[in-house]
Write a protein that holds these residues in place. Structure first.
Motif, PDB file in Angstrom:
ATOM      1  N   UNK A  66      -2.554  11.453   6.511  1.00 10.03           N
ATOM      2  CA  UNK A  66      -3.604  10.961   7.623  1.00 10.03           C
ATOM      3  C   UNK A  66      -2.712  10.050   6.485  1.00 10.03           C
ATOM      4  N   UNK A  67      -2.880   9.677   5.050  1.00 16.94           N
ATOM      5  CA  UNK A  67      -2.434   8.293   4.824  1.00 16.94           C
ATOM      6  C   UNK A  67      -1.155   8.322   4.350  1.00 16.94           C
ATOM      7  N   UNK A  68      -1.035   9.724   4.041  1.00 14.02           N
ATOM      8  CA  UNK A  68       0.665   8.884   3.948  1.00 14.02           C
ATOM      9  C   UNK A  68       1.416   8.183   5.424  1.00 14.02           C
ATOM     10  N   UNK A  69       0.490   8.614   6.797  1.00 21.55           N
ATOM     11  CA  UNK A  69       1.116   8.311   7.407  1.00 21.55           C
ATOM     12  C   UNK A  69       0.572   6.831   7.590  1.00 21.55           C
ATOM     13  N   UNK A  70      -0.124   6.316   7.384  1.00 22.92           N
ATOM     14  CA  UNK A  70      -0.468   4.693   7.547  1.00 22.92           C
ATOM     15  C   UNK A  70       0.560   3.870   5.858  1.00 22.92           C
ATOM     16  N   UNK A  71       0.453   4.782   4.802  1.00 25.56           N
ATOM     17  CA  UNK A  71       1.892   3.648   4.330  1.00 25.56           C
ATOM     18  C   UNK A  71       2.833   3.877   4.458  1.00 25.56           C
ATOM     19  N   UNK A  72       3.184   4.738   5.541  1.00 20.22           N
ATOM     20  CA  UNK A  72       5.082   4.542   6.046  1.00 20.22           C
ATOM     21  C   UNK A  72       4.377   3.350   6.933  1.00 20.22           C
ATOM     22  N   UNK A  73       3.538   3.744   7.672  1.00 23.39           N
ATOM     23  CA  UNK A  73       3.501   2.906   9.019  1.00 23.39           C
ATOM     24  C   UNK A  73       3.276   0.881   8.172  1.00 23.39           C
ATOM     25  N   UNK A  74       2.675   1.162   7.291  1.00 16.20           N
ATOM     26  CA  UNK A  74       2.347  -0.430   6.615  1.00 16.20           C
ATOM     27  C   UNK A  74       3.454  -0.863   6.688  1.00 16.20           C
ATOM     28  N   UNK A 116      -4.192   2.422  10.944  1.00 16.54           N
ATOM     29  CA  UNK A 116      -5.006   2.693  10.077  1.00 16.54           C
ATOM     30  C   UNK A 116      -6.460   3.243  11.053  1.00 16.54           C
ATOM     31  N   UNK A 117      -6.493   2.091  12.180  1.00 13.44           N
ATOM     32  CA  UNK A 117      -6.965   2.125  13.609  1.00 13.44           C
ATOM     33  C   UNK A 117      -6.994   3.148  13.981  1.00 13.44           C
ATOM     34  N   UNK A 118      -5.923   3.965  14.457  1.00 17.59           N
ATOM     35  CA  UNK A 118      -5.385   5.146  15.162  1.00 17.59           C
ATOM     36  C   UNK A 118      -5.368   6.120  14.567  1.00 17.59           C
ATOM     37  N   UNK A 119      -5.205   6.313  13.669  1.00 21.58           N
ATOM     38  CA  UNK A 119      -5.457   8.187  12.575  1.00 21.58           C
ATOM     39  C   UNK A 119      -6.470   8.178  12.588  1.00 21.58           C
ATOM     40  N   UNK A 176       4.485  -4.633  -1.584  1.00 22.17           N
ATOM     41  CA  UNK A 176       3.331  -5.529  -0.862  1.00 22.17           C
ATOM     42  C   UNK A 176       2.671  -5.265  -1.619  1.00 22.17           C
ATOM     43  N   UNK A 177       1.672  -4.878  -2.130  1.00 22.54           N
ATOM     44  CA  UNK A 177       0.539  -5.383  -3.412  1.00 22.54           C
ATOM     45  C   UNK A 177      -1.102  -4.789  -2.287  1.00 22.54           C
ATOM     46  N   UNK A 178      -0.386  -3.663  -1.385  1.00 19.84           N
ATOM     47  CA  UNK A 178      -0.956  -3.624  -0.594  1.00 19.84           C
ATOM     48  C   UNK A 178      -0.812  -2.051  -0.849  1.00 19.84           C
ATOM     49  N   UNK A 179      -2.560  -1.516  -1.214  1.00 19.52           N
ATOM     50  CA  UNK A 179      -2.346   0.268  -0.740  1.00 19.52           C
ATOM     51  C   UNK A 179      -2.924   0.724  -0.028  1.00 19.52           C
ATOM     52  N   UNK A 180      -3.458   2.083   0.145  1.00 21.97           N
ATOM     53  CA  UNK A 180      -4.052   2.888   1.128  1.00 21.97           C
ATOM     54  C   UNK A 180      -4.718   3.520   0.099  1.00 21.97           C
TER      55      UNK A 180
END
Length: 779
Positions: A52-60, A181-184, A223-227
């Motif tokens: 789920x984390x990797x899915x969010x990372x890729x999508x973000x 993230x809201x849907x995963x 991006x400076x973001x992280x999951x």
């Protein structure tokens, strides 16, 4: 064939042994089977969360790239270009918004960003840093920013307006980033969040796991973001066997248990040539054995608990209001501070906690000789107020702060005199995660003086050692890429026990210097801000050909540094190095520094994509400002450093040393070369002038005179948030009052020696008229 021909009845002792062995094997099989199943479920949950984390990372990452692309492409629209060439940003924004349905607002500014810098706080430091990054990289960039009262996704890109450099900014809703993230699917009991710095953009699942979520975090591109992700601590399988190993072993044990039950049933195969065993004396059954062992066992000893009897009334004491300082309590032992005074202070702190519904508090002390008595009084007062006390013993102040988090107490008191003379001691206080300062400190005095003290049934007292947990927590996060040889000078302060162990745990080779704890400080005073106290460290670094020298103050919350060449690296320059490192992962983050820091620091932070903010000196005042502004890093010229990124936000000289070595070990250059590259000028260390009267009153008069129209300071930019700082184009000077001892503190910096002499002479001349004629004034 008869039974006697194929086997025989086992002797009673064999039956009993078989039953006992069968029970033990069944228990072991059940334990390994249960552990294996638990580990299997934990591994499956962690893998589901990682997916789920990797899915969010890729999508973000895709969402960020898409929005950056969208702004860059839409800026090339002929209509947008035409409007910008005519100096009409409103029309350009209208056209751009019309082609971009998700965008909420589009704005344009000229490259000097004058409207933004006119009121950076109102404009938003993160948004300002985003615009600066777009201009400096000459590319579209995106980040989560505060826009007015809202948190949004901001996208910025360079542009041209009326032939001059400009920057475009588009504001989009956060759902642009958080949709996946809201849907995963987040496994039950686990935690998943999208973060920028320490700010949670969005989170799902068990919020209680938020503090440990960075262990499984993944960066979202650049991006400076992280999951961030976390699963409950399920422990590890016995003997590190893993899930499959436990299940296989459980099966083997179950088979062995069945064989033992066969023996316990009384049947044994008749041996071909074995002789019959002689019948022994009757043995007790398994149940009888347990009963006998229980009867023979000594009676259990109950864990020691504090008495719950009514405490004796505390005697009346005379309190000196002067010990209640701006950001801690500090005084002379035996006159201003006694065990009885400490008890009153403890009861006052406990009363504040009671009003906030807080029950548990950590207490620790430094190595001063007066520490045990003052801790005893403090604990007595806290327990009288009904608070439960966890005594962590003789440890550095940052270890007390750490224990308040680690043991989930949320409150703590460090009994310490810090860098003051041996006859001083005091209290640094945290209640509910907030360091007391200012009115909260003086409020303790008022509460004691007015008798507004809470009383309750005595709270509990527990002794607990957390030093190893502290070292392990840091070593789990910080490891050096290559070994560095360092000399650690504790000045006989309390850091002497932990500092060498910590530095070795992260991979350094340590030469200890004055690490024997001695509250008389026989070798030199434990204050690294005084260059004279670093002379032995400089010589030891040269003697052992070490890469670096590290100095700690009396309670371990401050850091001093010297290079192999014998240069003292002032803390404001160290803060530059820390800021550049933190801002790599947290672009746009705020960095706070006190009024004593170099004038070159602000520009350095801005050039590295950060948001600088000058503030008052004082560890509790800085921490309060960090909470207010959500800053990731702060530092003081005195050597206090505050890391919120990857740490807890309190001042910690030991942790700062670990982060410094981490940075230096990751560079190809030598530590001296890295530190020499930092911007520098001609400057002085802190200059301290002892005074008989009130230093605050003297500074007040000095500042008032400097602001008069005919003052020699008329051409300078004056800052009065803490004393008086005067900045000229070629240098600056500062005068402020110490909040720990009756001294004036001065510091000067300039582009060259002539300017430094001019500024120092001006301060000396103006200050001379405010002091007695015979008062020494060596600046």
């Amino acid at each position: 064939m008869t039974k006697m021909e194929t086997g025989r009845q086992a002797p009673p002792e064999i039956k009993r042994a078989g039953r006992l062995l069968a029970v033990l094997l069944i228990l072991l099989a059940g334990w390994f089977g249960w552990s294996g199943a638990q580990q299997w479920r934990a591994d499956a949950r962690e893998q589901q969360l990682a997916d789920a984390r990797d899915q969010v990372v890729a999508a973000t990452a895709a969402a960020v790239a898409a929005q950056e692309r969208a702004l860059a492409q839409r800026l090339q629209d002929p209509q947008v270009q035409a409007a910008l060439e005519q100096g009409d940003p409103d029309t350009a924004a209208l056209v751009l918004r019309g082609a971009w349905p998700d965008v909420e607002e589009v704005l344009f500014w000229r490259a000097d960003l004058a409207p933004a810098y006119a009121d950076a706080g109102e404009f938003g430091y993160a948004r300002l840093a985003l615009l600066e990054r777009a201009l400096s990289t000459d590319a579209a960039v995106a980040a989560v920013v505060r826009d007015g009262q809202d948190i949004r996704l901001g996208v910025a890109a360079p542009a041209r307006m009326s032939g001059a450099a400009a920057v475009a900014y588009a504001r989009l809703p956060l759902r642009t980033l958080t949709a996946t993230l809201d849907q995963v699917a987040v496994p039950e009991g686990s935690y998943l969040a999208l973060r920028q710095g320490n700010y949670n953009v969005s989170e799902r699942g068990a919020g209680a796991l938020s503090g440990s979520a960075d262990a499984l975090s993944r960066e979202v591109g650049k991006s400076g973001l992280r999951t961030a992700a976390a699963v409950p601590d399920a422990g590890s399988a016995p003997f590190q066997l893993g899930a499959m190993g436990c299940l296989v072993l459980a099966g083997v044990l179950a088979v062995l248990a069945l064989l033992a039950l066969v023996v316990a049933s009384g049947w044994m195969p008749r041996p071909g040539r074995a002789r019959e065993a002689a019948a022994g004396e009757p043995q007790p059954t398994f149940g009888q054995t347990l009963e006998r062992e229980a009867a023979d066992a000594p009676a259990p000893v109950a864990a020691a608990r504090p008495a719950r009897t009514e405490p004796e009334p505390l005697p009346d004491v005379a309190l000196d209001p002067g010990i209640f300082r701006a950001y801690d309590i500090r005084g002379v032992v035996g006159t201003q501070l006694t065990a009885q005074v400490a008890a009153r202070i403890g009861q006052a702190i406990g009363s504040v906690m009671a009003e906030q519904g807080l029950t548990d508090i950590v207490v620790g002390r430094d190595g001063r000789l007066s520490g045990p008595d003052l801790v005893g009084g403090l604990i007595e007062g806290l327990r009288k107020a009904g608070r439960n006390v966890i005594d962590v013993g003789m440890v550095p102040t940052p270890v007390v702060y750490f224990a308040a988090y680690h043991l989930r107490a949320g409150s703590g008191v460090a009994v310490t005199g810090s860098h003051n003379p041996p006859d001083y001691n005091g209290f640094k206080i945290v209640v509910g995660g907030e360091t007391l300062s200012g009115d909260a400190i003086t409020g303790l005095y008022a509460r004691i003086a007015e008798g507004r003290l809470h009383e309750a049934a005595p709270g509990s007292l527990l002794q607990q050692d957390v030093a190893d947990d502290y070292i392990q927590r840091i070593a789990d996060d910080v490891q050096l890429e290559r070994p560095l040889k360092v000399v650690a000078d504790a000045g006989n302060g309390v850091a002497g026990d932990i500092a060498p162990r910590l530095l070795e745990a992260i991979g350094a080779e340590v030469v200890p210097l004055y690490c024997e704890i001695d509250g008389t400080f026989p070798n030199h005073h434990p204050d690294p801000s005084e260059p004279a106290n670093l002379e032995d460290l400089i010589q030891t670094v040269k003697q052992f050909d070490a890469d670096l020298g590290l100095a700690f103050d009396g309670d371990g919350d401050r850091l001093g540094v010297v290079t192999r060449d014998g240069k003292v690296i002032f803390p404001d320059r160290l803060l530059m190095l820390f800021a550049a490192d933190v801002l790599q992962r947290n672009p746009g983050a705020m960095v706070i520094y006190d009024v004593k820091c170099t004038g070159k620091l602000s520009d350095y932070i801005l050039r590295n994509g950060g948001s600088p903010l000058m503030w008052k000196t004082g560890h509790s005042l800085i921490k309060s400002k960090m909470r207010e502004t959500e800053a990731e890093l702060a530092g003081e010229m005195s050597g206090h450093f505050f890391f919120k990124e990857r740490w807890y936000g309190f001042d910690d000289g030991l942790y700062s040393a670990a982060r410094l070595l981490e940075i230096l070990a990751g560079r190809m250059e030598t530590p001296s070369e890295v530190l020499d590259e930092l911007p520098d000028g001609v400057s002085t260390p802190e200059i301290k002038v002892a005074v008989d009267g009130s230093p605050h009153e003297i500074v007040g008069r000095f500042a008032a005179a400097a602001q008069e129209e005919d003052s020699p300071f008329a051409g300078a930019r004056l800052t009065t948030i803490d004393g008086l700082r005067a900045d000229w184009s070629d240098g600056w000077g500062l005068l402020r009052a110490s909040n720990t001892t009756p001294v004036l503190v001065l510091r000067f910096e300039a582009d060259n020696e002539a300017a430094l002499v001019r500024i120092r002479d001006l301060y000396r001349e103006q200050l001379r008229g405010l002091l007695p004629d015979d008062a020494p004034l060596e600046l």
